[in-house]
Design an enzyme around this catalytic site. Structure first.
Site, PDB file in Angstrom:
ATOM      1  N   ASP A 110      19.469  -0.706   3.477  1.00 41.15           N
ATOM      2  CA  ASP A 110      18.689  -1.677   4.238  1.00 41.15           C
ATOM      3  C   ASP A 110      17.770  -0.985   5.253  1.00 41.15           C
ATOM      4  O   ASP A 110      18.198  -0.058   5.949  1.00 41.15           O
ATOM      5  CB  ASP A 110      19.671  -2.596   4.976  1.00 41.15           C
ATOM      6  CG  ASP A 110      19.007  -3.751   5.644  1.00 41.15           C
ATOM      7  OD1 ASP A 110      18.457  -4.596   4.939  1.00 41.15           O
ATOM      8  OD2 ASP A 110      19.026  -3.809   6.896  1.00 41.15           O
ATOM      9  N   GLU A 130      29.819  13.827  -2.699  1.00 39.46           N
ATOM     10  CA  GLU A 130      31.236  14.242  -2.615  1.00 39.46           C
ATOM     11  C   GLU A 130      32.060  13.537  -3.686  1.00 39.46           C
ATOM     12  O   GLU A 130      33.171  13.931  -3.977  1.00 39.46           O
ATOM     13  CB  GLU A 130      31.822  13.846  -1.246  1.00 39.46           C
ATOM     14  CG  GLU A 130      31.249  14.591  -0.071  1.00 39.46           C
ATOM     15  CD  GLU A 130      31.617  13.885   1.253  1.00 39.46           C
ATOM     16  OE1 GLU A 130      32.500  13.000   1.263  1.00 39.46           O
ATOM     17  OE2 GLU A 130      30.992  14.239   2.267  1.00 39.46           O
TER      18      GLU A 130
HETATM   19  C1  GLC Z   1      16.118  -6.078   5.340  1.00 35.08           C
HETATM   20  C2  GLC Z   1      16.784  -7.182   4.562  1.00 35.08           C
HETATM   21  C3  GLC Z   1      16.626  -8.476   5.336  1.00 35.08           C
HETATM   22  C4  GLC Z   1      17.329  -8.319   6.673  1.00 35.08           C
HETATM   23  C5  GLC Z   1      16.780  -7.108   7.422  1.00 35.08           C
HETATM   24  C6  GLC Z   1      17.622  -6.753   8.616  1.00 35.08           C
HETATM   25  O1  GLC Z   1      14.748  -6.225   5.398  1.00 35.08           O
HETATM   26  O2  GLC Z   1      16.266  -7.258   3.274  1.00 35.08           O
HETATM   27  O3  GLC Z   1      17.134  -9.572   4.644  1.00 35.08           O
HETATM   28  O4  GLC Z   1      17.165  -9.477   7.429  1.00 35.08           O
HETATM   29  O5  GLC Z   1      16.683  -5.970   6.621  1.00 35.08           O
HETATM   30  O6  GLC Z   1      18.806  -6.130   8.245  1.00 35.08           O
END
Ligand code: GLC
Length: 550
Positions: A205, A257
């Site tokens: 993310d 790992e």
């Molecule tokens: C990314 C995810 C989104 C989320 C954001 C914060 O862009 O795809 O859905 O709200 O990160 O974690």
């Protein structure tokens, strides 16, 4: 003996948004048992990997992207045992499993942050990014860094510490401080926890934001359209820093790992060369794949797709692989981007499933789900809620980009009955079911030869069955001046050639193809090949085998 390619080089990723996939216990919220119950749908569809958006412990202010315990499960989704069962059930079916690793931030309710914010001297005081403010009494943010929404500072004031903390995304998602060795160690251990359980990889993310400029220099104000993003401030000091790219290699060492080719897929934004830098070097590898988001904001024109494919082939030559995305849980459904035109959505399905690299499919895309209009006033999505009050509804409804991400997160449409097969009849789901579920659903499309689901299923099985499609090279065939709106490319391995032709205009088109081409499948009929000419109906795509003469 030749070493076989790692599994992820020929996989297709399917994204599950667990909250909206399948509710097994009738509380209106999707759960992990629901995912287990529907794994056969994924097998039948023909994907190889299931990526689950976060189901970890969280107050759900950003529906799981705000985490309070990286090694636990939010009760509405199940327990650690359900996760274990899910991994096993997927593996039994030959599916790989990827989780969402949210490294950049935690929830502001994470015990780490509660402790960190309590004083300047506690043991976790530096686990987050704290700075003194500027101006008299330090009441102005430390620098000009903006949050993801740009209209706001990324800094939040904390009266207890009389300091500011950085929150790159939303105010309740404080950024972790990866310059603190304990933070890095704790988060790498969280990754190891799931790797030990058997997860096959992670989607990372907002990975590009993980490490910021240690000198906290201001970002330049320079409005520019950068790939799919329009930005007022450029972000040399907060995004894609050299330290973040180096961090990708450290994280890679962690997954290495473990045996079994565990995979890292980055959510990163930037120009192709920046994205490529995350992949590292052969002797010092980084991420395995990075999502390429240009197709999320496509122009429905042959030259748009041609130029992007050309660029990605140039920037990510084999053994690197492009990772194409047409839909996800943050952006508009593709059907809405093509004005609800199913033929266009079908044409793009042919394109997505026959390109080189790793295609990604978001739940519901395979049945042609549309956005579900939901007013900002009714939004659960924290981004939409932050727009409510100052963006008038009639403007929000007319923007090509959805401000309310709820609209693409409504429950998966399994059947046309009450509850849509998502939840128990009579239960109110956490987000409204799209009313079109009576017509658009998995049950009705199964075995219907003309359905979107059947198209995806046939395309994906064809991809798996033909080596040229899942691991062959890709060569764009030079534009036929008589048919400039048809995109043609060839996929090839030794002994097998596949030709793909995609007609992006609503008129029948004819293009030259080798005499030996035979139609394998098409999004729309009738498709004919005669005398070295392929005739395609309006708005359609076809896949052909080029059979060498005996
Ligand atoms: C990314 C995810 C989104 C989320 C954001 C914060 O862009 O795809 O859905 O709200 O990160 O974690």
């Amino acid at each position: 003996m030749a070493v076989p390619d790692p599994w992820w080089t020929s996989t297709v990723i399917y994204q599950v948004y667990p909250r909206s996939f399948a509710d097994s216990d009738g509380d209106g919220v999707g759960d992990l048992q629901g995912v287990i119950d529907h794994l056969d749908h994924l097998v039948n569809l023909g994907v190889g990997t299931v990526w689950l958006s976060p189901f970890f412990a969280s107050p759900q202010e950003d529906y799981g992207y705000d985490i309070t315990d990286f090694c636990d499960v939010s009760p509405e989704y199940g327990t650690i045992d359900t996760v274990r069962e899910l991994i096993e059930a997927a593996h039994r079916r030959g599916l790989k499993v990827m989780f969402d690793l949210v490294l950049n931030h935690t929830s502001d309710q994470h015990p780490w942050f509660r402790q960190s914010r309590s004083s300047r001297s506690n043991p976790r005081a530096d686990w987050y990014i704290w700075r003194d403010g500027r101006g008299r009494g330090g009441r102005r943010p430390p620098n000009n860094w903006r949050s993801a929404l740009e209209v706001r500072s990324a800094w939040q004031y904390c009266p207890d510490r009389q300091q500011w903390y950085l929150a790159t995304f939303l105010p309740f998602q404080p950024d972790l401080n990866y310059r603190h060795p304990e933070v890095k160690a704790a988060m790498f251990d969280a990754a190891r926890f799931w790797l030990e359980m058997g997860v096959d990889g992670f989607r990372l993310d907002i990975f590009g934001s993980v490490l910021k400029d240690p000198q906290f220099r201001d970002n330049p104000f320079r409005p520019r359209v950068d790939g799919t993003q329009t930005r007022l401030w450029q972000r040399p000091h907060t995004e894609n820093t050299a330290d973040t790219v180096a961090f990708a290699r450290e994280l890679r060492a962690v997954v290495d790992e473990f045996d079994g080719d565990r995979v890292l897929v980055g959510e990163v934004f930037g120009t192709p060369d920046v994205l490529r830098s995350y992949l590292g070097q052969p002797d010092h590898p980084g991420l395995h794949l990075v999502f390429l988001f240009d197709f999320l904001a496509f122009r429905y024109q042959a030259d748009f797709f041609r130029s992007r494919i050309e660029a990605y082939e140039r920037e990510f030559p084999a053994p690197m692989l492009p990772t194409y995305v047409l839909e996800n849980h943050d952006r508009s459904r593709l059907l809405d981007r093509v004005g609800g035109d199913l033929a266009k959505a079908r044409t793009l399905a042919v394109l997505l499933c026959t390109l080189r690299g790793v295609p990604t499919i978001y739940q519901g895309q395979e049945i042609g789900s549309a956005n579900t209009p939901i007013a900002l006033r009714d939004a659960r999505d924290p981004i939409a809620r932050s727009f409510f009050g100052w963006v008038p509804e009639f403007i929000a409804q007319r923007l090509p980009e959805r401000l309310n991400r709820d609209e693409v997160r409504t429950p998966m449409q399994w059947s046309g009955g009450p509850g849509g097969g998502f939840t128990t009849p009579g239960t109110v789901p956490w987000l409204p079911m799209n009313h079109d579920h009576r017509q658009v659903n998995v049950a009705d499309q199964t075995d219907d030869p003309g359905s979107m689901l059947e198209l995806y299923r046939r395309l994906l099985h064809l991809r798996t069955g033909r080596a040229s499609l899942h691991r062959g090279s890709l060569t764009l065939v030079p534009l036929d001046p008589a048919a400039p709106d048809v995109l043609v490319y060839q996929r090839q391995v030794a002994g097998e050639t596949t030709l793909v032709a995609v007609n992006l205009v609503d008129r029948p088109q004819a293009v030259m193809v080798p005499d030996e081409a035979e139609v394998l499948m098409a999004s729309q009929g009738p498709v004919t090949v005669a005398g070295g000419r392929l005739r395609l109906p309006a708005t359609s795509g076809a896949v052909l085998a080029v059979v060498p003469p005996e």
